[in-house]
Design an enzyme around this catalytic site. Structure first.
Site: not given
Length: 409
Positions: A256, A386
């Protein structure tokens, strides 16, 4: 003169660029396999539908977003796939009674998860914005409703952050504040601004970044605390007993931090007079995460989570982390001109080719600490978001909301 667009791709594609294009097309083929009457289904390792998971909102929204991008990037057939996603988000997944979207429906379209989560609604807003930018039928109407729900139910003007979740009828908010859902709200806000020209979305995204990165991550040495009380007090021990939770793991999550590093570069490019610290924060987040998580335990790969002394907690390697690392390195190289980031990107693309691709159209989603196939946290291969983002950015393709200032400015 300031440029907010990526440098054009080379006129003679390199072998790496050709591979990136092949991977993007493969990931979209995988998305086609997930198509279901009520959205996009969870796929197993072999690409078969896994009905045990139902039709999940976050997967349907992310697949819709990817299909809209693929259409913008020249895949004419992907317009139909994006249109299917928009229709699903306006169909069974939409709560016609109370508004907003269900987290999950079963194979017949009946609600089986009725909470209203900010994480998932962020992806509805993202999908609606990307589909609107790609001129997908029905997308502007979806975007208008997503805007209303996000601003009315999730955005808290006083704190400058988004609430985490509600019950079905919007009566009881969850007693929790989450950095992960707010990070994806930043992404969605930038896409919404790009689709509508409304700069207020960028201002909201900046406020989220000011608190979570400028205050919290910076105070913890650029290790971002993920979990908070509703009043935004840090909960450093949250989920210690469930350290491998797929959405709320204990400790800090280097992936993250890396994802935030990329988003801060896009946030800078979205503002004519952006705070000068954004790129500094991005580089500090990136460097701290890479230093502490990459190849920490004898094998290549990013450890999923670390404790507050930077010791690995969950040593599994998630595909999304290295995908975001490659994307962030590409973006930081383009923004700063530093060869360090170019070298990082090349290292991680090599890792992806060696360990995550296996001849199927989607990458392995999880590996063990020695890079063997694993399925502890993630079963199957439900996601292409992603991977598509990383390959598109590396190929220099334009994505609404993902602008990058030139290193020359």
């Amino acid at each position: 003169m300031t440029s907010s667009h990526p440098s054009p791709a080379p006129t003679s594609p390199s072998p790496h660029l050709s591979w990136l294009h092949e991977q993007r097309h493969a990931l979209v083929r995988w998305a086609w396999r997930a198509r279901h009457p009520h959205g996009f289904a969870w796929l197993g390792d072999d690409g078969s539908l896994d009905h045990t998971h139902g039709i999940q909102l976050w997967i349907t929204a992310r697949m819709t977003h990817v299909a809209a991008l693929a259409h913008r990037h020249g895949d004419e057939a992907a317009r139909e796939l994006a249109g299917h996603g928009v229709a699903a988000l306006r169909g069974a997944l939409h709560d016609e009674v109370s508004g907003g979207w269900f987290s999950r429906v079963d194979g017949e379209g009946a609600p089986s998860g009725t909470n209203k989560a900010g994480y998932e609604h962020a992806f509805v807003l993202l999908a609606a914005a990307s589909a609107t930018s790609a001129a997908v039928p029905g997308a502007p109407e979806l975007l208008r409703e997503a805007r209303e729900v996000v601003l009315e139910r999730f955005w808290d003007e006083k704190s400058g952050l988004c609430r985490e979740s509600w019950d079905r009828r919007w009566r009881v908010p969850e007693s929790y504040g989450g950095a992960n859902s707010n990070m994806h709200m930043v992404e969605a806000f930038l896409a919404a601004s790009a689709a509508t020209g409304d700069a207020d979305w960028v201002g909201r995204a900046q406020r989220i970044a000011d608190f979570l990165i400028g205050r919290q991550a910076r105070a913890y040495g650029y290790r971002l605390p993920e979990h908070y009380t509703p009043e935004w007090t840090v909960l450093p021990e949250y989920n210690r007993e469930r350290p491998d939770d797929p959405f709320r793991p204990y400790g800090w999550t280097p992936g993250h931090s890396i994802e935030w590093a990329r988003l801060l570069v896009h946030l800078e490019a979205a503002q004519p007079e952006a705070p000068t610290a954004l790129v500094e924060h991005a580089e500090a987040l990136f460097d701290t995460a890479v230093r502490n998580s990459w190849s920490r335990d004898g094998a290549d790969g990013f450890c999923y989570t670390l404790d507050w002394t930077d010791e690995p907690v969950v040593r599994l390697r998630m595909h999304w982390v290295v995908a975001e690392a490659a994307a962030a390195a590409e973006v930081l190289h383009r923004r700063t001109g530093s060869d360090h980031y170019r070298a990082c990107a090349e290292r991680w693309w090599a890792y992806i080719r060696t360990h995550l691709t296996d001849g199927r159209d989607n990458w392995r989603h999880e590996l063990g600490e020695n890079n063997q196939p694993s399925a502890v946290v993630w079963q199957g291969r439900p996601d292409v978001y992603h991977g598509y983002t990383a390959t598109a950015l590396a190929a220099g393709l334009s994505i609404p909301g993902y602008a990058i200032r030139s290193a020359r400015n």
